[in-house]
Design an enzyme around this catalytic site. Structure first.
Site, mmCIF file in Angstrom:
data_model
loop_
_atom_site.group_PDB
_atom_site.id
_atom_site.type_symbol
_atom_site.label_atom_id
_atom_site.label_comp_id
_atom_site.label_asym_id
_atom_site.label_seq_id
_atom_site.Cartn_x
_atom_site.Cartn_y
_atom_site.Cartn_z
ATOM 1 N N HIS A 16 -2.355 7.714 6.806
ATOM 2 C CA HIS A 16 -2.573 6.455 6.096
ATOM 3 C C HIS A 16 -3.911 5.863 6.525
ATOM 4 C CE1 HIS A 16 -1.724 2.712 4.081
ATOM 5 N NE2 HIS A 16 -1.897 2.039 5.200
ATOM 6 N N HIS B 141 -9.847 1.965 0.783
ATOM 7 C CA HIS B 141 -8.387 1.808 0.676
ATOM 8 C C HIS B 141 -8.031 1.345 -0.732
ATOM 9 C CE1 HIS B 141 -4.313 1.210 1.447
ATOM 10 N NE2 HIS B 141 -4.339 0.316 2.419
ATOM 11 N N CYS C 2 0.804 -1.226 0.000
ATOM 12 C CA CYS C 2 0.000 0.000 0.000
ATOM 13 C C CYS C 2 0.835 1.273 0.000
ATOM 14 C CB CYS C 2 -0.958 -0.020 1.184
ATOM 15 S SG CYS C 2 -2.018 -1.482 1.163
#
Length: 407
Positions: free
Chosen positions: A300, A336, A164
């Protein structure tokens, strides 16, 4: 060393497929999360996602290269078209120029194409039933490969894949190549497709949200006490990163200057962040500019029970001797987007800097006690942002922090 700026961007995301749509969603706190019939039919616990809504795919037949393109490559292609237009780049300025490159990747890869090939073999239809284009469609570097071919890029051309943190690393690497004079301009970012074939891997880990299947827009709830996992998403994002004098010489509009970049490793656990790695990462990025005050931090924050808290603790430690910045988690709206989340969140931050507001962290009904008094924005907040920091972290303890300064 050279100064490095951002002169354009393009985006395909769950909250919009262009600058105008994304800006509207960010400003108004609109969720892009929907119910997924495919995930339900596949027997998954989680049945929500941040899918991409494109009305036509005529672009898919644009070129013979399209046969090699997966959805992530298509999203990145559309983003790059937007970015070139936004940066006011002419074809002759970027094509066949060895000083102009591309660094774009995927964090999750494209397992649906592996599955298609394996299903064809197992069904006894034989090897001839397997598409000869699957190898390119399935590889993570297919994005940079396809885009460099379509746009006739002669400079650097490769993909970074770091879960990610992928597109964050792509941006950081591009920044350093330009800073040290190796390239004049780089298209940086990535693409990630949204599919049950990718989602099930995370559902098997029990990492995805499943308690809000009947109320999808409420499922991504960073810092709410009832958060129960992240919501998978995807899309494409490309930013135009350019050497300052190069940008000035062509009278380009400059959104922001990249003034800090750091990448670190936790060296501790495959899936649980240490926190220490994030602290070191933010500190290293800030260290490049002494006496720097960060106005805004795009976390994040993914809506997981453990990860959100560890990042908050890291922020507390990193800013222990400084005034804490305003904080928001745009993944509460977008879900996400895995490897493309880093470039998406840089683009979200650029829009906030340009239009003087901080997008909200939505769906916080009861705030996590550890998040109290952390300047977390829950409603759109009007503020001039001079400097901003964006974090991207990934499995395996990989961390990226990028700092932007309004130009």
């Amino acid at each position: 060393m050279k100064r490095v700026v951002i002169t354009g961007f393009g985006i395909i995301s769950s909250i919009g497929n262009n600058k105008k749509e994304v800006l509207n969603s960010l400003y108004n706190g609109i969720s892009g999360i929907t119910f997924s019939e495919e995930m339900k039919e596949s027997g998954m616990r989680s049945q929500v996602w941040g899918n991409i809504k494109l009305e036509n795919k005529k672009f898919f037949k644009k070129n013979k290269i399209s046969r090699f393109m997966n959805n992530g490559s298509i999203y990145a292609f559309l983003s790059m078209e937007q970015a070139i237009k936004d940066a006011n780049l002419q074809t002759k300025q970027y094509q066949k120029n060895p000083r102009i490159g591309i660094i774009a990747g995927s964090g999750g890869g494209f397992p649906k194409y592996h599955i298609q090939g394996i299903d064809a073999i197992r069904s006894n239809r034989g090897l001839n039933s397997v598409s000869p284009y699957i190898a390119i469609k399935a590889m993570n570097s297919g994005i940079s490969a396809c885009l460099s071919t379509l746009f006739k890029i002669y400079g650097v051309n490769y993909s970074i894949s770091s879960a990610c943190a992928t597109s964050g690393h792509c941006i950081g690497n591009a920044f350093e190549l330009i800073k040290f004079g190796k390239q004049d301009l780089i298209f940086a970012g990535g693409g990630e497709e949204v599919s049950w074939e990718l989602a099930y891997e995370f559902d098997a880990m029990k990492a995805l949200s499943s308690n809000f299947n009947k109320n999808p827009t409420k499922s991504s709830r960073v810092y709410d006490v009832n958060r129960d996992g992240f919501v998978i998403s995807g899309g494409g994002g490309i930013i135009v990163i350019e050497e300052l004098n190069c940008a000035l010489s062509r009278s380009a509009h400059i959104y922001a200057e990249i003034i800090g970049y750091a990448a670190t490793s936790d060296g501790k656990d495959m899936v649980v962040p240490s926190g220490d790695g994030a602290v070191r990462c933010m500190n290293l990025a800030k260290k490049q500019n002494k006496m720097l005050f960060i106005d805004y931090l795009n976390v994040h924050g993914t809506s997981t029970k453990i990860g959100d808290l560890i990042e908050l603790e890291a922020i507390k430690k990193s800013f222990f001797h400084e005034k804490k910045p305003m904080i928001s988690a745009t993944k509460s709206m977008t879900g996400h987007a895995l490897g493309v989340s880093g470039v998406h969140e840089i683009i979200y931050t650029l829009l906030m800097m340009k239009y003087n507001f901080i997008a909200p962290s939505i769906n916080i009904e009861t705030i996590e006690p550890s998040a109290d008094n952390m300047n977390i924005v829950q409603k759109t907040f009007h503020k001039k942002i001079k400097t901003a920091l964006s974090n991207s972290f990934g499995f395996g303890g990989t961390n990226v922090s990028l700092i932007l300064k309004k130009y």
